[in-house]
Design a protein around this motif. Structure first.
Motif, PDB file in Angstrom:
ATOM      1  N   ARG A  81      -2.704  -3.846   6.061  1.00 25.33           N
ATOM      2  CA  ARG A  81      -3.840  -3.288   6.794  1.00 25.33           C
ATOM      3  C   ARG A  81      -5.104  -4.066   6.442  1.00 25.33           C
ATOM      4  N   VAL A  82      -5.804  -4.524   7.468  1.00 26.35           N
ATOM      5  CA  VAL A  82      -7.068  -5.243   7.295  1.00 26.35           C
ATOM      6  C   VAL A  82      -8.191  -4.355   7.829  1.00 26.35           C
ATOM      7  N   ASP A  83      -9.100  -3.952   6.937  1.00 24.95           N
ATOM      8  CA  ASP A  83     -10.210  -3.075   7.319  1.00 24.95           C
ATOM      9  C   ASP A  83     -11.538  -3.739   6.984  1.00 24.95           C
ATOM     10  N   PRO A  84     -12.555  -3.499   7.827  1.00 19.25           N
ATOM     11  CA  PRO A  84     -13.881  -4.059   7.518  1.00 19.25           C
ATOM     12  C   PRO A  84     -14.575  -3.243   6.440  1.00 19.25           C
ATOM     13  N   ILE A  85     -15.361  -3.910   5.617  1.00 18.88           N
ATOM     14  CA  ILE A  85     -16.213  -3.237   4.636  1.00 18.88           C
ATOM     15  C   ILE A  85     -17.604  -3.843   4.754  1.00 18.88           C
ATOM     16  N   PRO A  86     -18.631  -3.168   4.265  1.00 19.56           N
ATOM     17  CA  PRO A  86     -19.998  -3.669   4.417  1.00 19.56           C
ATOM     18  C   PRO A  86     -20.169  -5.087   3.880  1.00 19.56           C
ATOM     19  N   GLY A  87     -21.096  -5.799   4.513  1.00 19.65           N
ATOM     20  CA  GLY A  87     -21.402  -7.159   4.074  1.00 19.65           C
ATOM     21  C   GLY A  87     -20.522  -8.203   4.738  1.00 19.65           C
ATOM     22  N   LEU A  88     -19.987  -7.888   5.933  1.00 20.23           N
ATOM     23  CA  LEU A  88     -19.108  -8.806   6.663  1.00 20.23           C
ATOM     24  C   LEU A  88     -17.916  -9.240   5.812  1.00 20.23           C
ATOM     25  N   LYS A  89     -17.362  -8.279   5.083  1.00 19.48           N
ATOM     26  CA  LYS A  89     -16.194  -8.549   4.255  1.00 19.48           C
ATOM     27  C   LYS A  89     -15.037  -7.667   4.722  1.00 19.48           C
ATOM     28  N   TYR A  90     -13.878  -7.870   4.089  1.00 21.60           N
ATOM     29  CA  TYR A  90     -12.683  -7.154   4.514  1.00 21.60           C
ATOM     30  C   TYR A  90     -11.909  -6.665   3.296  1.00 21.60           C
ATOM     31  N   SER A  91     -11.238  -5.528   3.478  1.00 21.79           N
ATOM     32  CA  SER A  91     -10.335  -5.041   2.433  1.00 21.79           C
ATOM     33  C   SER A  91      -8.915  -5.159   2.962  1.00 21.79           C
ATOM     34  N   TYR A  92      -7.988  -5.376   2.029  1.00 19.30           N
ATOM     35  CA  TYR A  92      -6.584  -5.589   2.385  1.00 19.30           C
ATOM     36  C   TYR A  92      -5.737  -4.594   1.598  1.00 19.30           C
ATOM     37  N   SER A  93      -4.913  -3.833   2.306  1.00 19.00           N
ATOM     38  CA  SER A  93      -4.048  -2.871   1.626  1.00 19.00           C
ATOM     39  C   SER A  93      -2.634  -3.011   2.151  1.00 19.00           C
ATOM     40  N   LEU A  94      -1.679  -2.715   1.282  1.00 19.03           N
ATOM     41  CA  LEU A  94      -0.270  -2.834   1.635  1.00 19.03           C
ATOM     42  C   LEU A  94       0.388  -1.466   1.586  1.00 19.03           C
ATOM     43  N   TRP A  95       1.204  -1.203   2.602  1.00 25.71           N
ATOM     44  CA  TRP A  95       2.047  -0.011   2.643  1.00 25.71           C
ATOM     45  C   TRP A  95       3.492  -0.484   2.718  1.00 25.71           C
ATOM     46  N   VAL A  96       4.360   0.159   1.968  1.00 28.98           N
ATOM     47  CA  VAL A  96       5.771  -0.230   1.915  1.00 28.98           C
ATOM     48  C   VAL A  96       6.619   0.968   2.323  1.00 28.98           C
ATOM     49  N   ASN A  97       7.363   0.811   3.396  1.00 24.82           N
ATOM     50  CA  ASN A  97       8.201   1.908   3.921  1.00 24.82           C
ATOM     51  C   ASN A  97       7.397   3.199   4.072  1.00 24.82           C
ATOM     52  N   GLY A  98       6.180   3.067   4.566  1.00 25.34           N
ATOM     53  CA  GLY A  98       5.347   4.231   4.850  1.00 25.34           C
ATOM     54  C   GLY A  98       4.554   4.773   3.679  1.00 25.34           C
ATOM     55  N   GLU A  99       4.717   4.188   2.485  1.00 30.53           N
ATOM     56  CA  GLU A  99       3.981   4.632   1.307  1.00 30.53           C
ATOM     57  C   GLU A  99       2.934   3.596   0.922  1.00 30.53           C
ATOM     58  N   SER A 100       1.820   4.062   0.393  1.00 27.30           N
ATOM     59  CA  SER A 100       0.843   3.106  -0.129  1.00 27.30           C
ATOM     60  C   SER A 100       1.498   2.310  -1.250  1.00 27.30           C
ATOM     61  N   TYR A 101       0.988   1.114  -1.495  1.00 27.36           N
ATOM     62  CA  TYR A 101       1.575   0.244  -2.506  1.00 27.36           C
ATOM     63  C   TYR A 101       1.678   0.945  -3.860  1.00 27.36           C
ATOM     64  N   LYS A 102       0.609   1.618  -4.261  1.00 28.11           N
ATOM     65  CA  LYS A 102       0.611   2.293  -5.562  1.00 28.11           C
ATOM     66  C   LYS A 102       1.662   3.394  -5.610  1.00 28.11           C
ATOM     67  N   GLU A 195       4.445  -0.187 -12.897  1.00 30.50           N
ATOM     68  CA  GLU A 195       3.064   0.125 -12.558  1.00 30.50           C
ATOM     69  C   GLU A 195       2.056  -0.733 -13.320  1.00 30.50           C
ATOM     70  N   ASP A 196       2.516  -1.465 -14.327  1.00 30.42           N
ATOM     71  CA  ASP A 196       1.598  -2.311 -15.097  1.00 30.42           C
ATOM     72  C   ASP A 196       0.962  -3.331 -14.156  1.00 30.42           C
ATOM     73  N   GLY A 197      -0.325  -3.367 -14.164  1.00 28.28           N
ATOM     74  CA  GLY A 197      -1.045  -4.357 -13.362  1.00 28.28           C
ATOM     75  C   GLY A 197      -1.357  -3.914 -11.955  1.00 28.28           C
ATOM     76  N   VAL A 198      -0.877  -2.733 -11.529  1.00 27.26           N
ATOM     77  CA  VAL A 198      -1.176  -2.257 -10.178  1.00 27.26           C
ATOM     78  C   VAL A 198      -2.581  -1.708 -10.151  1.00 27.26           C
ATOM     79  N   THR A 199      -3.421  -2.268  -9.282  1.00 30.30           N
ATOM     80  CA  THR A 199      -4.816  -1.838  -9.204  1.00 30.30           C
ATOM     81  C   THR A 199      -5.165  -1.205  -7.877  1.00 30.30           C
ATOM     82  N   GLU A 200      -4.301  -1.354  -6.876  1.00 31.15           N
ATOM     83  CA  GLU A 200      -4.662  -0.833  -5.547  1.00 31.15           C
ATOM     84  C   GLU A 200      -4.595   0.683  -5.535  1.00 31.15           C
TER      85      GLU A 200
END
Length: 200
Positions: A81-102, A195-200
């Motif tokens: 998922r690519v979403d806009p955030i303030p400052g003409l920037k973008y956030s990137y998130s991953l979903w796996v089989n319908g679940e958020s990455y975390k 879960e070690d290192g997962v920050t999303e």
């Protein structure tokens, strides 16, 4: 495409600078950890998705800079998922089989046991799928031998020429979970927490 050749050269040059992925995730599946990389050209909308270094999606020019990409990998569905955030920037998130990455990582911790073991110069990643008792070594399914031992069972296999086993035991409490322990050449190997290192 016609419009690809008519973009200003400066935009094309901007897209080729760096070469590092815009977003990167390590996704633990039963056959091992797969590296998912996403490149997003914020000047032209170019999108490239790689899994384990192999390009699985390549869109050179897109006028719409936000929106989703869905990729199927075996029986796993990745949703970037690519979403806009303030400052003409973008956030990137991953979903796996319908679940958020975390949440997916947390779920995998419930169904998989994972270890990394160094045997001489070779490194092995061992994954036990708890529901089926299937064992994967460096992404390959193996056929271990099953034996009964005191207070549990043992899954016996080899890492190269070195004997290894996963011992299952019950703590004895009524609602306690089964404990899985990997031994390589008689030495206990510490489990890896996905879960070690997962920050999303």
């Amino acid at each position: 495409m016609w419009f690809a050749n008519h973009f200003p050269p400066s935009l094309q040059n901007l897209e080729s600078v760096g070469g590092a992925p815009t977003a990167r995730w390590e996704v633990p599946l039963k056959d091992g950890v797969h590296i998912l990389e996403f490149e997003h050209g914020t000047a032209t909308g170019r999108r490239v998705v790689k899994i384990d270094g192999k390009v699985v999606l390549n869109r050179e020019w897109m006028f719409r800079l936000v929106g989703d990409e869905i990729i199927t990998f075996g029986d796993t569905k990745f949703h970037i998922r690519v979403d806009p955030i303030p400052g003409l920037k973008y956030s990137y998130s991953l979903w796996v089989n319908g679940e958020s990455y975390k949440n997916f990582i947390q779920s995998q911790n419930q169904v998989l046991e994972t270890w990394c073991a160094q045997v001489g110069p070779d490194e092995y990643r061992i994954i036990l799928e708890k529901s089926t008792q299937n064992v994967w070594v460096n992404g390959e399914s193996i056929e271990p031998r099953f034996e009964f031992i005191d207070n549990g069972a043992e899954i016996v296999f080899a890492l190269g020429d070195v004997p290894a086993s996963i011992r299952t035991s019950s703590p004895g409490c009524k609602n306690a979970s089964i404990v899985y322990t990997l031994y390589v050449n008689g030495v206990e190997i510490t489990q890896q927490n996905l879960e070690d290192g997962v920050t999303e």
